[in-house]
Design a protein around this motif. Structure first.
Motif, PDB file in Angstrom:
ATOM      1  N   MET A   1      15.288  22.342  18.302  1.00 55.02           N
ATOM      2  CA  MET A   1      14.384  22.971  18.288  1.00 55.02           C
ATOM      3  C   MET A   1      15.028  23.558  16.778  1.00 55.02           C
ATOM      4  N   LEU A   2      14.172  24.162  15.956  1.00 52.44           N
ATOM      5  CA  LEU A   2      14.916  24.743  14.157  1.00 52.44           C
ATOM      6  C   LEU A   2      15.815  25.970  15.028  1.00 52.44           C
ATOM      7  N   ARG A   3      16.341  26.317  14.195  1.00 49.50           N
ATOM      8  CA  ARG A   3      16.703  27.822  14.861  1.00 49.50           C
ATOM      9  C   ARG A   3      16.378  28.257  13.083  1.00 49.50           C
TER      10      ARG A   3
ATOM     11  N   PRO B   1      20.566  14.537  18.251  1.00 52.34           N
ATOM     12  CA  PRO B   1      20.019  13.933  19.924  1.00 52.34           C
ATOM     13  C   PRO B   1      19.322  15.154  20.620  1.00 52.34           C
ATOM     14  N   GLY B   2      19.475  16.551  20.012  1.00 50.97           N
ATOM     15  CA  GLY B   2      18.789  17.659  20.295  1.00 50.97           C
ATOM     16  C   GLY B   2      18.224  18.397  20.056  1.00 50.97           C
ATOM     17  N   GLY B   3      17.137  17.570  18.806  1.00 54.62           N
ATOM     18  CA  GLY B   3      16.076  17.658  17.983  1.00 54.62           C
ATOM     19  C   GLY B   3      16.262  17.310  16.610  1.00 54.62           C
ATOM     20  N   ALA B   4      15.411  17.565  16.540  1.00 56.95           N
ATOM     21  CA  ALA B   4      14.533  16.558  15.448  1.00 56.95           C
ATOM     22  C   ALA B   4      14.334  17.622  13.985  1.00 56.95           C
ATOM     23  N   ALA B   5      14.079  17.596  12.633  1.00 59.94           N
ATOM     24  CA  ALA B   5      13.922  18.590  11.227  1.00 59.94           C
ATOM     25  C   ALA B   5      13.249  17.510  10.542  1.00 59.94           C
ATOM     26  N   GLU B   6      12.323  18.010   9.559  1.00 57.99           N
ATOM     27  CA  GLU B   6      11.196  16.853   8.741  1.00 57.99           C
ATOM     28  C   GLU B   6      11.539  18.346   7.099  1.00 57.99           C
ATOM     29  N   LEU B   7      12.348  17.820   6.168  1.00 53.04           N
ATOM     30  CA  LEU B   7      12.826  18.673   5.024  1.00 53.04           C
ATOM     31  C   LEU B   7      12.166  17.841   4.054  1.00 53.04           C
ATOM     32  N   GLN B   8      10.512  18.867   3.451  1.00 61.41           N
ATOM     33  CA  GLN B   8       9.960  17.509   2.955  1.00 61.41           C
ATOM     34  C   GLN B   8      10.661  19.062   1.300  1.00 61.41           C
ATOM     35  N   ILE B   9      10.746  18.396   0.269  1.00 58.89           N
ATOM     36  CA  ILE B   9      11.335  18.369  -1.522  1.00 58.89           C
ATOM     37  C   ILE B   9      10.039  18.219  -2.403  1.00 58.89           C
ATOM     38  N   GLY B  10       9.331  20.112  -3.087  1.00 61.00           N
ATOM     39  CA  GLY B  10       8.831  20.051  -3.343  1.00 61.00           C
ATOM     40  C   GLY B  10       9.349  19.523  -5.683  1.00 61.00           C
ATOM     41  N   GLY B  11       7.934  19.823  -5.961  1.00 64.77           N
ATOM     42  CA  GLY B  11       8.429  19.582  -7.517  1.00 64.77           C
ATOM     43  C   GLY B  11       9.721  19.757  -7.647  1.00 64.77           C
ATOM     44  N   ALA B  12      10.689  19.482  -8.814  1.00 69.57           N
ATOM     45  CA  ALA B  12      11.582  20.467  -9.463  1.00 69.57           C
ATOM     46  C   ALA B  12      10.838  20.971 -11.207  1.00 69.57           C
ATOM     47  N   GLU B  13      11.543  22.580 -10.771  1.00 71.09           N
ATOM     48  CA  GLU B  13      11.399  23.029 -12.092  1.00 71.09           C
ATOM     49  C   GLU B  13      12.901  22.646 -12.645  1.00 71.09           C
TER      50      GLU B  13
ATOM     51  N   GLU C   1      10.600  22.824   2.472  1.00 67.21           N
ATOM     52  CA  GLU C   1       9.881  23.141   3.486  1.00 67.21           C
ATOM     53  C   GLU C   1      10.381  22.798   4.723  1.00 67.21           C
ATOM     54  N   VAL C   2      11.100  23.221   5.513  1.00 65.46           N
ATOM     55  CA  VAL C   2      12.090  22.388   6.797  1.00 65.46           C
ATOM     56  C   VAL C   2      10.825  23.329   7.789  1.00 65.46           C
ATOM     57  N   ARG C   3      10.436  21.585   8.456  1.00 59.70           N
ATOM     58  CA  ARG C   3       9.842  22.257  10.322  1.00 59.70           C
ATOM     59  C   ARG C   3      10.069  21.331  10.759  1.00 59.70           C
ATOM     60  N   GLU C   4       9.472  21.023  12.221  1.00 55.85           N
ATOM     61  CA  GLU C   4       9.407  20.271  13.404  1.00 55.85           C
ATOM     62  C   GLU C   4       8.709  19.060  13.350  1.00 55.85           C
ATOM     63  N   PRO C   5       8.951  18.295  13.693  1.00 55.62           N
ATOM     64  CA  PRO C   5       8.410  16.658  13.454  1.00 55.62           C
ATOM     65  C   PRO C   5       6.807  16.879  13.888  1.00 55.62           C
ATOM     66  N   THR C   6       6.850  17.863  14.544  1.00 58.91           N
ATOM     67  CA  THR C   6       5.885  17.654  16.106  1.00 58.91           C
ATOM     68  C   THR C   6       4.824  18.711  16.026  1.00 58.91           C
ATOM     69  N   ASP C   7       5.206  19.735  14.539  1.00 58.79           N
ATOM     70  CA  ASP C   7       4.604  20.286  14.494  1.00 58.79           C
ATOM     71  C   ASP C   7       3.242  20.621  13.911  1.00 58.79           C
TER      72      ASP C   7
END
Length: 314
Positions: free
Chosen positions: A1-3, A116-128, A139-145
């Motif tokens: 789970m994300l902290r 083993p204890g959870g997962a996260a997805e980190l989406q990177i936006g466009g660079a300035e 953006e960091v989120r739980e995959p099931t969210d």
């Protein structure tokens, strides 16, 4: 789970030293102009993607490639727990994981970190990008969210150094490891000293168990370690200590076991155990000593071995 509070804690810690970091990195920051979106260059995006992947797998060697020279030098000298703790902050997961790159319709890179204890997805936006600086939203989120309730948004800064892009900031706060190392060392020393005391006690318990089993003291710590592969526990590998402690080094402390007197036979045989900081004032300040009567002592010996004249610990 994300902290969800992890970046907040990191930012709070970094803010204590923001003024120091700003002064030390001002030569890089002063060259920045108003950032403008540059979609034709994805080098900073690729660097951040690979840095997050390295943080996911907790690969110290790979992660250090994306630190500035100054930060990388400090990172290499942090205690192992401090290095792991820093990498955890970037993916908000406790355990080392397996990174993978997810396909997305938006074309934005998304690093999936599975542990083993959870997962996260980190989406990177466009660079300035402006001159030698780049800023990328993450953006960091739980995959099931599916509602976005767990999403954490933070802007990562990178600086061009030696023809590569290196991590520079988390949010608006500079990533200044030399300024933070002192505070981290102080916090780590408390836990490593407690672990050293525990290590001395475990060694003593293992020695006494060995004595009862074989009617003599072990010749060295290695005799208390794991048995050889394919062999049962015995006097040459009693399986009473884990490999690290049996090798004499664990969590920033070095352990020494010495038989005191001319004999290692039977109950009358005596021994001493000492624990000293592997790097004085970084992994610990106090040296610990278990005397031949079983008394445990501790004192700041400037990294030298303790003795029975040191204050006794309760």
């Amino acid at each position: 789970m994300l902290r969800c509070s992890a970046f907040v804690r990191l930012a709070s810690l970094l803010l204590l030293f923001a003024s120091v970091g700003a002064a030390q990195e001002s030569s890089s920051v002063s060259t920045a102009k108003t950032a403008a979106a540059v979609s034709t260059s994805d080098a900073p995006t690729a660097a951040l993607r690979d840095a997050l992947s390295a943080a996911c797998s907790q690969s110290e060697q790979a992660f250090s490639r994306f630190l500035t020279t100054r930060n990388a030098e400090t990172f290499a000298h942090l205690t192992p727990p401090a290095r792991v703790a820093l990498m955890k902050r970037f993916v908000l997961l406790n355990q080392p994981g397996k990174p993978s790159l997810l396909p997305t319709g938006s074309g934005r890179p998304t690093v999936h970190c599975e542990t083993p204890g959870g997962a996260a997805e980190l989406q990177i936006g466009g660079a300035e990008i402006s001159d030698n600086l780049a800023f990328l939203p993450v953006e960091v989120r739980e995959p099931t969210d599916t509602t976005g309730a767990s999403t954490i948004r933070v802007q990562m800064g990178l600086v061009r150094e030696n023809s590569g892009w290196k991590l520079l900031s988390v949010g608006l706060v500079l990533l200044d490891l030399p300024a933070l190392a002192f505070e981290w060392d102080a916090a780590e020393m408390e836990s490593t000293e407690r672990a050293a005391i525990d290590g001395v006690k475990k060694i003593a318990e293992a020695v006494e168990t060995y004595r009862r089993s074989y009617a003599r003291l072990p010749e060295s710590l290695t005799k208390l370690g794991p048995a050889k592969r394919g062999s049962a526990a015995g006097p040459d590998g009693a399986a009473l200590l884990d490999q690290d402690l049996a090798s004499g080094t664990r969590m920033g402390y070095k352990f020494r076991y010495v038989i005191s007197g001319g004999s290692d036979l039977g109950a009358p045989a005596k021994y001493e155990i000492a624990a000293t900081p592997e790097t004085y004032a970084r992994t610990g300040r106090r040296s610990f000593f278990r005397d031949i009567s079983g008394g445990l002592h501790g004192a700041d010996r400037q990294g030298a071995v303790g003795s029975e004249v040191d204050p006794r610990l309760e």
